[in-house]
Design a protein around this motif. Structure first.
Motif, mmCIF file in Angstrom:
data_model
loop_
_atom_site.group_PDB
_atom_site.id
_atom_site.type_symbol
_atom_site.label_atom_id
_atom_site.label_comp_id
_atom_site.label_asym_id
_atom_site.label_seq_id
_atom_site.Cartn_x
_atom_site.Cartn_y
_atom_site.Cartn_z
ATOM 1 N N HIS A 78 0.824 -1.216 0.000
ATOM 2 C CA HIS A 78 0.000 0.000 0.000
ATOM 3 C C HIS A 78 0.857 1.264 0.000
ATOM 4 N N VAL A 79 2.150 1.109 -0.126
ATOM 5 C CA VAL A 79 3.096 2.229 -0.120
ATOM 6 C C VAL A 79 4.031 2.051 -1.310
ATOM 7 N N THR A 116 4.423 -0.887 -6.090
ATOM 8 C CA THR A 116 3.835 0.231 -6.818
ATOM 9 C C THR A 116 2.654 0.855 -6.076
ATOM 10 N N GLY A 117 2.477 0.493 -4.803
ATOM 11 C CA GLY A 117 1.447 1.134 -3.999
ATOM 12 C C GLY A 117 0.046 0.839 -4.492
ATOM 13 N N ASN A 135 -0.160 6.787 2.542
ATOM 14 C CA ASN A 135 -0.447 5.804 1.500
ATOM 15 C C ASN A 135 -1.576 6.255 0.580
ATOM 16 N N ASP A 136 -2.142 7.462 0.845
ATOM 17 C CA ASP A 136 -3.096 8.022 -0.110
ATOM 18 C C ASP A 136 -2.385 8.713 -1.262
ATOM 19 N N LEU A 137 -1.068 8.836 -1.167
ATOM 20 C CA LEU A 137 -0.271 9.385 -2.258
ATOM 21 C C LEU A 137 0.467 8.236 -2.930
ATOM 22 N N SER A 138 0.244 8.064 -4.201
ATOM 23 C CA SER A 138 0.789 6.912 -4.907
ATOM 24 C C SER A 138 1.232 7.347 -6.298
ATOM 25 N N ALA A 139 1.190 6.425 -7.259
ATOM 26 C CA ALA A 139 1.691 6.755 -8.592
ATOM 27 C C ALA A 139 1.167 5.776 -9.632
ATOM 28 N N ARG A 189 -3.110 11.113 -6.199
ATOM 29 C CA ARG A 189 -3.690 11.181 -4.858
ATOM 30 C C ARG A 189 -5.002 10.410 -4.855
ATOM 31 N N ILE A 190 -5.202 9.578 -3.837
ATOM 32 C CA ILE A 190 -6.399 8.754 -3.711
ATOM 33 C C ILE A 190 -7.268 9.341 -2.607
#
Length: 298
Positions: free
Chosen positions: A188-189, A205-206, A220-224, A244-245
Motif C-alpha cells: 500500500h506504499v 507500486t502502492g 499511503n493516499d499518495l501513490s503513482a 492522490r487517492i
C-alpha cells in the motif's frame, strides 16, 4: 498506453458466502461482475489475480472472476482452475512485440492451486533452488512465448516502506531467471525502484484506486501510475505520474502532494542507487534506464 496492466485485488462475483477456514479476515473484497465494464472502459488489457483477496468469496468466487474477465476480453494471470492455468502467463500483443505476464503471490497458503484444485500461483520468497524452481519454470515458459517478460508478485506485509535484503535478493534472482521487469505490490506504499543492468525492479507500486485507511505518516493516499517505455523489447525508462487517492477515486497529485511524492521517491530510489529526475511537461518523474548495446549480453 499501448498496454494497461493492473493488480485486481478483489473477486468479481455476486456470491455472498465469505471464505473462512477457522479464521475471519479483516477485509473481504468483491465487486458485482457487471462492474467489469469499468475495467473494459479503462482499456485494461491484463489483470493479475494472485493476491490475498482473490479468494475472499471462496474458490467459486475466484472462478466467477476468471469467467467474467474472459467474457470482457481481459487477459489475466496468477489464478486459475488448476496450478497449470495459475502459472500460465497472460499474453499481450503490442504491434510486433509480444509480452508475457507471469503473476504470483506469497500467500495465502490455503488458496494455493494444485493439479486438481483452483487457486493462485503461490511462491516462496526465497532464492534457494527448491522453492525457487516453480518461478524459474514459469519464467522459462514465458520467455519461450514472448520477447518481453514481466513478473508480478503480491508480497510482504502492509505499510512497509522499503524492501528487505531477502526481497531484494529474490527480485534479482527473478531477473536472472529471465524476467525483463519485476513488478511488486502489496505494501500500500510506493517503494523505491532499482535498475539492474537495463531491467527495472519496481519493489512496490502502492495503490491506485482504493479506499484503504490512510496512515498520516506514511501517506499511503499518495501513490503513482507507472509507465514503462519500451523499445525493441528493452525497457528504456520508467515514467512515474504521482497521484492522490481520496474517497475511492484517484486524481493527479499537485502542489504539496506532488512534492511529497517526488521527495519521498527520490530518497527511496537514491537508497537503491537509482536516479529519479523530474521530466519536463506533465508533472512526470522519470527513472532512466541505460539501453544495452548489441555487444551486451545477459
Amino acid at each position: 498506453a499501448d498496454a494497461f496492466l493492473v493488480n485486481l485485488e478483489c473477486a468479481l462475483t455476486s456470491r455472498t458466502a465469505r471464505w473462512h477456514d477457522g479464521a475471519v479476515k479483516a477485509f473481504y473484497f468483491k465487486a458485482d461482475p457487471r462492474h467489469v465494464e469499468s475495467l473494459r472502459r479503462a482499456r485494461v488489457d491484463c489483470a493479475t489475480l494472485a493476491n490475498n483477496h482473490i479468494g475472499d468469496f471462496g474458490m467459486a468466487g475466484l472462478l466467477d472472476t476468471l469467467a467474467t474477465l474472459d467474457g470482457a476480453g481481459i487477459q489475466h494471470a496468477g489464478a486459475g482452475r488448476d496450478i497449470h492455468e495459475a502459472r500460465r502467463p497472460a499474453l499481450l500483443q503490442v504491434d510486433d512485440l509480444n509480452i508475457a505476464v507471469v503473476a504470483a503471490a506469497d500467500g495465502p497458503a490455503e488458496w494455493e492451486a494444485t493439479g486438481d484444485r483452483p487457486g493462485l500461483f503461490r511462491v516462496a520468497v526465497s532464492v534457494a533452488e527448491e522453492p525457487f524452481a516453480p518461478v524459474e519454470r514459469a519464467l522459462i515458459e514465458a520467455r519461450r512465448l514472448a520477447r518481453l517478460v514481466i513478473f508480478s508478485i503480491h508480497w510482504g506485509p502492509n505499510m512497509r516502506e522499503r524492501p528487505t535484503p531477502e526481497f531484494r535478493a529474490f527480485a534479482r534472482r527473478v531477473l536472472d531467471a529471465g524476467a525483463d521487469v519485476f513488478w511488486g505490490h502489496s505494501a500500500h506504499v510506493v517503494q523505491g525502484i532499482e535498475v539492474v543492468g537495463d531491467r527495472p525492479i519496481l519493489y512496490d507500486t502502492g495503490d491506485f484506486v482504493d479506499d484503504y485507511a490512510v496512515d498520516g505518516d506514511l501517506r499511503n493516499d499518495l501513490s503513482a501510475l507507472f509507465l514503462l517505455r519500451v523499445d525493441e523489447a528493452q525497457v528504456t525508462g520508467v515514467d512515474i505520474l504521482p497521484v492522490r487517492i481520496a474517497d475511492g477515486r484517484v486524481s493527479r497529485a499537485i502542489g504539496a502532494d506532488y512534492e511529497h511524492v517526488r521527495a519521498t521517491l527520490t530518497a527511496r530510489c537514491g537508497e537503491l542507487d537509482t536516479s529519479l529526475v523530474a521530466h519536463k511537461g506533465g508533472g512526470l518523474l522519470r527513472v532512466p534506464v541505460v539501453r544495452r548495446t548489441t555487444a551486451d549480453t545477459r
